[in-house]
Design a protein around this motif. Sequence first.
Motif, PDB file in Angstrom:
ATOM      1  N   ASP A 217       0.841  -1.191   0.000  1.00 27.66           N
ATOM      2  CA  ASP A 217       0.000   0.000   0.000  1.00 27.66           C
ATOM      3  C   ASP A 217       0.879   1.244   0.000  1.00 27.66           C
ATOM      4  O   ASP A 217       1.609   1.505   0.963  1.00 27.66           O
ATOM      5  CB  ASP A 217      -0.900   0.001   1.242  1.00 27.66           C
ATOM      6  CG  ASP A 217      -1.895   1.150   1.247  1.00 27.66           C
ATOM      7  OD1 ASP A 217      -1.809   2.020   0.353  1.00 27.66           O
ATOM      8  OD2 ASP A 217      -2.761   1.175   2.138  1.00 27.66           O
ATOM      9  N   PRO A 218       0.852   2.056  -1.053  1.00 26.31           N
ATOM     10  CA  PRO A 218       1.688   3.270  -1.094  1.00 26.31           C
ATOM     11  C   PRO A 218       1.217   4.369  -0.155  1.00 26.31           C
ATOM     12  O   PRO A 218       1.934   5.337   0.068  1.00 26.31           O
ATOM     13  CB  PRO A 218       1.579   3.712  -2.556  1.00 26.31           C
ATOM     14  CG  PRO A 218       0.275   3.169  -3.025  1.00 26.31           C
ATOM     15  CD  PRO A 218       0.088   1.862  -2.302  1.00 26.31           C
ATOM     16  N   ARG A 219       0.002   4.247   0.353  1.00 25.02           N
ATOM     17  CA  ARG A 219      -0.560   5.203   1.323  1.00 25.02           C
ATOM     18  C   ARG A 219      -0.516   6.646   0.810  1.00 25.02           C
ATOM     19  O   ARG A 219      -0.128   7.567   1.526  1.00 25.02           O
ATOM     20  CB  ARG A 219       0.166   5.090   2.665  1.00 25.02           C
ATOM     21  CG  ARG A 219       0.066   3.719   3.296  1.00 25.02           C
ATOM     22  CD  ARG A 219       0.652   3.670   4.697  1.00 25.02           C
ATOM     23  NE  ARG A 219       0.600   2.336   5.252  1.00 25.02           N
ATOM     24  CZ  ARG A 219      -0.487   1.794   5.804  1.00 25.02           C
ATOM     25  NH1 ARG A 219      -1.598   2.509   5.882  1.00 25.02           N
ATOM     26  NH2 ARG A 219      -0.464   0.571   6.285  1.00 25.02           N
ATOM     27  N   SER A 220      -0.922   6.818  -0.429  1.00 26.25           N
ATOM     28  CA  SER A 220      -1.030   8.190  -0.952  1.00 26.25           C
ATOM     29  C   SER A 220      -2.228   8.907  -0.356  1.00 26.25           C
ATOM     30  O   SER A 220      -2.251  10.135  -0.298  1.00 26.25           O
ATOM     31  CB  SER A 220      -1.143   8.159  -2.474  1.00 26.25           C
ATOM     32  OG  SER A 220      -2.387   7.601  -2.891  1.00 26.25           O
ATOM     33  N   LEU A 221      -3.227   8.129   0.113  1.00 24.49           N
ATOM     34  CA  LEU A 221      -4.396   8.715   0.763  1.00 24.49           C
ATOM     35  C   LEU A 221      -4.124   8.823   2.260  1.00 24.49           C
ATOM     36  O   LEU A 221      -4.369   7.902   3.029  1.00 24.49           O
ATOM     37  CB  LEU A 221      -5.640   7.863   0.508  1.00 24.49           C
ATOM     38  CG  LEU A 221      -6.935   8.401   1.119  1.00 24.49           C
ATOM     39  CD1 LEU A 221      -7.299   9.751   0.529  1.00 24.49           C
ATOM     40  CD2 LEU A 221      -8.086   7.414   0.911  1.00 24.49           C
TER      41      LEU A 221
END
Length: 217
Positions: A197-201
């Motif tokens: 999960d890149p966790r851009s949010l």
Amino acid sequence: MSIGLFEISIAFLCFLVFYFFLTRKPFGYFLTKKYLESSPWNWPVLGMLPGGLLRLYNLSSMEILENSNLNFQFKGPWFAGMDMLVTVDPSNIHHIMSSNFSNYTKSRDFQEIFEAFGDSIINTNSELWKNLRKASQTMLNHQGFQRLSMSITRSKLNDGLLPFLSHFAEEGTVVDLQDVFQRFSFDATFALITGSDPRSLSIEMPEVEFIKALDVV
């Protein structure tokens, strides 16, 4: 023959002036629900372009399709090569995308526009397209894939989107929902494909170079 934005603007302005003096109706009439839900007039030289521009970002376009039996033929300016057929008829879509797909091959121009996708299902034709379609259907219909997709989406919703919206609601901060849902889709898709999960949010709204690259493409 190509038409630039300046030429289109001048033509559209001339159309408004001509229509006003011809009908004596105020310019506000062009934004009424009655006008926007009617089919655009096919003007000499300009075709349906003036009316099409007015309806471009208006949901009344769906009413036009409903009133025209789900199929609408748009006539562009003369010699501009902008004529097109718009359809939302399920039988037509099935005919084009499935049962008679071989009749609608993608041209070299189409493949150049979407060259970033390589030899994927978006760009291919004939047997290669059929094989890719079967492979993708097999994967998407697999119960394990569906469970994983549901799990990742639910997790991203509960641990990402809802806390994010709650935080900014409490702060009374304005956010760009298009950006928010783009980040949500990116994180969920990236996690589904790569397991990470890149966790851009997140509350920090970090800049993600990969998302920028997708926008550029």
